[in-house]
Design a protein around this motif. Structure first.
Motif, PDB file in Angstrom:
ATOM      1  N   UNK A 101      11.486  14.648   8.248  1.00 24.95           N
ATOM      2  CA  UNK A 101      11.221  16.078   8.413  1.00 24.95           C
ATOM      3  C   UNK A 101      11.164  16.795   7.073  1.00 24.95           C
ATOM      4  N   UNK A 102      12.076  16.447   6.167  1.00 26.77           N
ATOM      5  CA  UNK A 102      12.208  17.207   4.922  1.00 26.77           C
ATOM      6  C   UNK A 102      11.342  16.671   3.788  1.00 26.77           C
ATOM      7  N   UNK A 103      11.000  15.377   3.826  1.00 26.47           N
ATOM      8  CA  UNK A 103      10.380  14.779   2.638  1.00 26.47           C
ATOM      9  C   UNK A 103       9.019  14.132   2.874  1.00 26.47           C
ATOM     10  N   UNK A 104       8.609  13.959   4.111  1.00 31.75           N
ATOM     11  CA  UNK A 104       7.286  13.380   4.380  1.00 31.75           C
ATOM     12  C   UNK A 104       6.380  14.496   4.906  1.00 31.75           C
ATOM     13  N   UNK A 105       5.429  14.983   4.095  1.00 27.91           N
ATOM     14  CA  UNK A 105       4.622  16.146   4.479  1.00 27.91           C
ATOM     15  C   UNK A 105       3.479  15.785   5.426  1.00 27.91           C
ATOM     16  N   UNK A 106       3.842  15.368   6.646  1.00 25.36           N
ATOM     17  CA  UNK A 106       2.842  14.912   7.604  1.00 25.36           C
ATOM     18  C   UNK A 106       2.708  15.885   8.764  1.00 25.36           C
ATOM     19  N   UNK A 155       0.847  -1.198   0.000  1.00 25.16           N
ATOM     20  CA  UNK A 155       0.000   0.000   0.000  1.00 25.16           C
ATOM     21  C   UNK A 155       0.881   1.246   0.000  1.00 25.16           C
ATOM     22  N   UNK A 156       1.948   1.230   0.785  1.00 23.61           N
ATOM     23  CA  UNK A 156       2.849   2.386   0.816  1.00 23.61           C
ATOM     24  C   UNK A 156       3.480   2.597  -0.553  1.00 23.61           C
ATOM     25  N   UNK A 157       3.882   1.514  -1.200  1.00 24.56           N
ATOM     26  CA  UNK A 157       4.470   1.631  -2.537  1.00 24.56           C
ATOM     27  C   UNK A 157       3.448   2.181  -3.533  1.00 24.56           C
ATOM     28  N   UNK A 158       2.186   1.768  -3.394  1.00 23.35           N
ATOM     29  CA  UNK A 158       1.158   2.253  -4.318  1.00 23.35           C
ATOM     30  C   UNK A 158       0.870   3.731  -4.116  1.00 23.35           C
ATOM     31  N   UNK A 159       1.205   4.257  -2.942  1.00 25.40           N
ATOM     32  CA  UNK A 159       0.994   5.679  -2.668  1.00 25.40           C
ATOM     33  C   UNK A 159       2.128   6.544  -3.210  1.00 25.40           C
ATOM     34  N   UNK A 160       3.209   5.901  -3.652  1.00 28.54           N
ATOM     35  CA  UNK A 160       4.375   6.660  -4.100  1.00 28.54           C
ATOM     36  C   UNK A 160       4.054   7.639  -5.200  1.00 28.54           C
ATOM     37  N   UNK A 161       3.338   7.191  -6.247  1.00 29.11           N
ATOM     38  CA  UNK A 161       3.053   8.059  -7.384  1.00 29.11           C
ATOM     39  C   UNK A 161       2.177   9.242  -6.983  1.00 29.11           C
ATOM     40  N   UNK A 162       1.015   9.030  -6.333  1.00 29.37           N
ATOM     41  CA  UNK A 162       0.212  10.201  -5.962  1.00 29.37           C
ATOM     42  C   UNK A 162       0.902  11.147  -4.987  1.00 29.37           C
ATOM     43  N   UNK A 163       1.798  10.624  -4.164  1.00 31.11           N
ATOM     44  CA  UNK A 163       2.531  11.509  -3.260  1.00 31.11           C
ATOM     45  C   UNK A 163       3.509  12.400  -4.024  1.00 31.11           C
ATOM     46  N   UNK A 164       4.221  11.817  -4.975  1.00 30.90           N
ATOM     47  CA  UNK A 164       5.219  12.623  -5.680  1.00 30.90           C
ATOM     48  C   UNK A 164       4.585  13.555  -6.712  1.00 30.90           C
ATOM     49  N   UNK A 165       3.401  13.184  -7.241  1.00 31.90           N
ATOM     50  CA  UNK A 165       2.740  14.065  -8.210  1.00 31.90           C
ATOM     51  C   UNK A 165       1.934  15.153  -7.527  1.00 31.90           C
ATOM     52  N   UNK A 166       1.749  15.028  -6.214  1.00 30.22           N
ATOM     53  CA  UNK A 166       0.957  16.027  -5.502  1.00 30.22           C
ATOM     54  C   UNK A 166      -0.513  15.690  -5.451  1.00 30.22           C
ATOM     55  N   UNK A 167      -0.927  14.550  -6.030  1.00 35.45           N
ATOM     56  CA  UNK A 167      -2.321  14.135  -5.895  1.00 35.45           C
ATOM     57  C   UNK A 167      -2.659  13.893  -4.429  1.00 35.45           C
ATOM     58  N   UNK A 168      -1.660  13.447  -3.663  1.00 37.19           N
ATOM     59  CA  UNK A 168      -1.770  13.442  -2.201  1.00 37.19           C
ATOM     60  C   UNK A 168      -0.764  14.476  -1.702  1.00 37.19           C
ATOM     61  N   UNK A 169      -1.210  15.700  -1.431  1.00 41.52           N
ATOM     62  CA  UNK A 169      -0.259  16.761  -1.075  1.00 41.52           C
ATOM     63  C   UNK A 169       0.264  16.696   0.351  1.00 41.52           C
ATOM     64  N   UNK A 170      -0.376  15.886   1.195  1.00 41.07           N
ATOM     65  CA  UNK A 170       0.073  15.810   2.575  1.00 41.07           C
ATOM     66  C   UNK A 170      -0.604  14.671   3.308  1.00 41.07           C
ATOM     67  N   UNK A 171      -0.129  14.421   4.539  1.00 41.89           N
ATOM     68  CA  UNK A 171      -0.659  13.341   5.371  1.00 41.89           C
ATOM     69  C   UNK A 171      -1.042  13.922   6.726  1.00 41.89           C
ATOM     70  N   UNK A 172      -2.315  13.766   7.096  1.00 44.02           N
ATOM     71  CA  UNK A 172      -2.803  14.264   8.379  1.00 44.02           C
ATOM     72  C   UNK A 172      -3.053  13.098   9.323  1.00 44.02           C
ATOM     73  N   UNK A 173      -2.718  13.301  10.599  1.00 39.93           N
ATOM     74  CA  UNK A 173      -3.059  12.344  11.644  1.00 39.93           C
ATOM     75  C   UNK A 173      -4.020  13.055  12.588  1.00 39.93           C
ATOM     76  N   UNK A 174      -5.235  12.565  12.675  1.00 42.28           N
ATOM     77  CA  UNK A 174      -6.264  13.187  13.511  1.00 42.28           C
ATOM     78  C   UNK A 174      -6.588  12.213  14.632  1.00 42.28           C
ATOM     79  N   UNK A 175      -6.382  12.643  15.887  1.00 42.31           N
ATOM     80  CA  UNK A 175      -6.582  11.700  16.991  1.00 42.31           C
ATOM     81  C   UNK A 175      -7.283  12.348  18.174  1.00 42.31           C
TER      82      UNK A 175
END
Length: 711
Positions: A227-232, A121-141
């Motif tokens: 810190x630099x490459x995972x927009x979470x 699943x993480x590998x499948x997210x690679x393309x949308x993450x690098x293209x900006x289709x997934x611009x960031x990752x939020x953790x809501x708790x």
């Protein structure tokens, strides 16, 4: 800072005590040799492995890990030391969650959360993450005092394409407010206990290992990458307890800012830990802290529009109507016209609209997009056409599969009741084409047809001839027939030392970038990720050695790579970022190669799973004997041609073999004169070890048995 550090240490010490007790209890119950592992990962317990290099495989290994965890808790009155204690909480959370998988293979089954997120699943997210289709990752708790507030925040993230992980009672609060959830919708409930937050932490950590080539045990390198490459980032709702604060400190140590909805007063840490008590400002503050900029697309349609809805599935019982090639004629076609033939933003509906179609039935549909532009080229038509699939799917309540004349579109009842009509489909196409292709498209008009006879006429007279003409053009596109290849550096936001070389016969290893796509990207973004590579001065045609390929790759990877062959698996193979569709590796007993795709979770005859194979190959590293690639490359006559080509393929998972069979059989017949070549290739139903594989190959008389040694 004493109040804050006291809370962090209080939580870290509490988790350490729980962890130590849980490990002792588990060893007492199962023994030190009992296997402990998360499912479908090649990275053991990822947090521990990445931070320390320790490969935890059995319960006895955890005793030392608890010692490492406790050593990080110094109780010093210093924020840096307190953040290390937050990392200790992450280690403890990982151990506690891993122990759940000792008790059960599926501890989250029947729960509202999913628990551990597997490597594929993480590998499948690679393309949308690098293209900006997934611009960031939020953790809501947590648990919001106002359930509507947290639901509004999550829906806002979803509308912006942010991948959102939920932990705690916010899961039920969002569900009750109608938030659509699931991996395919990019709102993922992890679990109710705060320790389940580790499952999103390991997503970030494995990104560093998979894409970034971070060496296990290199903690400073790991923290720099996250810190630099995972927009979470993290949002907490409701009252804070010691454990939540300590977990938040771990997030901050990884570079993920935390926004809380309680007033921390002077205990705030600007840029890292901030209070936002007005929930309408939560999203903006979170995105600003992470430097995430989102281009908002305001479309005149009555439903939400976001790439988060691309995976939405509409069951038959939930659909208003369906358009499907299985029962009716369908087609989607983009055509280039003269400027005088196109009236900009003209939308025409021919036949009945959605409100005039009988609910629950299947109908014909044709989508005709006509464009004009001084820079428009016929080669770009198919590039735009393929985007229709994504753009239709971005509409909430719409499901689209297939392309060309083989499509299915379902419109959900809820979307229909909100007022969605076919004119809105056209508005989406117009807006997106003029936004993404404005450099080559000056004017665009759209016609949508539901009248069966007219759809059939469009299919017969316009679409099929155009498809045939394109197919002939594509078949004529060989590596020899073009003047240039292209680089693709889209993935460098995650894999800084990787660069794809895209040719007509070797598309990008992610499967998403063809030579025509790269050509269009260069036209649309002249200084972008796809730059032309001269073919002059070829030094070795069989291996695919070109001076300008080496020069461009060295330049694109900032010196990390200086030599690449395009057609060899043994000598300077092309690198991989980690989001490849398939991985090919040498099988020494047969003198051939096996290919595994990332969807395959089983064992291969090499004694390794896909994840274990992939862990050796990603991150921009050249690994002779292994290479990542797209599915389409398998049937290419350039596939591993330096070592004998696809005649070396001896094993593939059944699903992959069936997917490529038609093209591979055709190529094998043309190149080697072999009929039904795929029948000679083993799969997991035939062999998962070298002995059974060799028996099968001998029975079939596989041509690999007569080839020269590959090594």
């Amino acid at each position: 800072m004493s109040v804050l550090t006291d809370l962090i240490y209080g939580g870290s010490n509490a988790v350490a005590g729980l962890t130590e007790g849980a490990v002792k209890d588990a060893i007492a119950k199962y023994g030190e040799d009992r296997k402990v592992a998360f499912p479908d990962t090649a990275y053991f317990l990822p947090t521990i492995y990445a931070a320390t290099g320790v490969k935890v495989s059995k319960l006895g290994d955890l005793t030392a890990c608890v010692g490492v965890q406790k050593s990080l808790i110094t109780n010093e009155e210093d924020l840096g030391a307190a953040l290390n204690a937050g990392l200790a909480t992450a280690v403890g959370a990982e151990i506690i969650e891993a122990l759940k998988y000792v008790e059960s293979d599926a501890p989250y089954e029947g729960e509202s959360g999913i628990g551990f997120v597997p490597d594929p699943i993480i590998r499948s997210l690679g393309v949308p993450l690098v293209t900006g289709d997934i611009p960031g990752v939020a953790v809501v708790l947590g648990e919001a005092e106002d359930p509507a507030a947290v639901a509004a925040v999550v829906k806002d993230y979803q509308s912006k394409g942010i991948m959102t992980f939920l932990v705690g009672n916010v899961i039920e609060q969002c569900a009750e407010a109608g938030v659509k959830m699931g991996l395919e919708l990019r709102v993922i409930p992890l679990g109710h206990e705060v320790t389940s937050v580790i499952h999103v932490v390991t997503v970030a950590i494995r990104a560093a290992l998979i894409f970034g080539n971070v060496t296990p045990g290199d903690l400073p390198g790991l923290l720099a990458y996250t810190k630099e490459r995972v927009p979470a980032f993290v949002n907490t709702f409701g009252a804070l307890n010691e454990v939540v604060v300590s977990a938040g400190a771990g997030a901050i140590a990884l570079g993920f800012p935390v926004v809380v909805d309680v007033d921390l007063g002077e205990n705030q840490v600007p840029g890292a830990l901030e209070s936002v008590t007005d929930h309408t400002a939560t999203v903006k503050k979170s995105l600003d802290l992470r430097g995430i900029k989102i281009k908002v697309k305001e479309l005149p349609i009555p439903v939400a529009f976001a790439n988060a809805f691309e995976g939405e599935i509409i069951r038959k019982g939930d659909m208003q109507v369906e358009f499907s090639s299985h029962k009716m004629p369908t087609c989607e076609i983009v055509q280039t016209r003269e400027e005088s033939q196109v009236e900009d933003h003209k939308i025409t509906i021919v036949g009945a609209d959605l409100n005039d179609l009988e609910p629950g039935q299947t109908y014909a549909l044709a989508t005709l997009v006509e464009v004009s532009g001084a820079k428009m080229q016929s080669d770009f038509e198919s590039v735009i056409e393929r985007k229709i699939h994504a753009w239709y799917n971005y509409m909430e309540g719409v499901m689209h599969t297939g392309q060309r004349n083989q499509i299915r579109i379902r419109v959900g009842k809820e979307a229909f009741e909100k007022g969605l009509r076919l004119s809105h489909f056209a508005e989406v196409l117009y807006a997106m084409i003029m936004d993404e292709f404005d450099i080559v498209v000056d004017k665009c008009q759209i016609t949508i047809i539901t009248d069966k006879d007219q759809v059939q006429e469009m299919l017969d007279k316009v679409a099929m001839p155009a498809y045939s003409q394109r197919d002939e053009r594509l078949e004529s596109l060989t590596d020899e027939s073009v003047d240039v290849f292209y680089t693709c550096t889209l993935c460098q936001s995650f894999a800084p030392s990787h660069c794809c070389v895209v040719t007509p016969e070797r598309l990008g290893l992610c499967g998403a970038v063809s030579w025509l796509d790269a050509k269009a990207t260069k036209e649309l973004t002249p200084t972008g990720p796809c730059q032309p590579i001269s073919k002059e001065g070829c030094e070795d045609e069989a291996k695919g050695v070109y001076p300008d390929v080496n020069r461009m790759v060295e330049e694109a990877t900032h010196g990390a790579l200086s030599k690449v062959t395009l057609y060899s698996i043994m000598e300077d193979p092309m690198t991989s970022c980690g989001c490849f569709e398939c991985i090919c590796g040498i099988e020494p007993f047969s003198n051939g190669v096996i290919i595994a795709n990332r969807e395959y979770a089983g064992m291969t005859p090499l004694g390794m799973t896909f994840g274990e194979l992939a862990s050796m190959t990603g991150g921009g590293v050249q690994t002779p004997g292994f290479m990542g690639h797209g599915r389409h490359f398998i049937a290419s006559k350039k596939f591993m041609s330096a070592e004998g080509g696809f005649e070396r393929i001896v094993w593939m998972p059944k699903e992959l073999k069936e997917d490529v069979a038609e093209r591979l059989n055709k190529s094998a017949k043309e190149k080697y004169g072999i009929d039904n070549f795929c029948d000679m290739i083993a799969d997991e139903t035939i062999a998962t070890d070298e002995e059974a594989l060799m028996t099968f190959l001998n029975e079939k008389g596989h041509p690999v048995l007569g080839l020269d040694p590959i090594m």
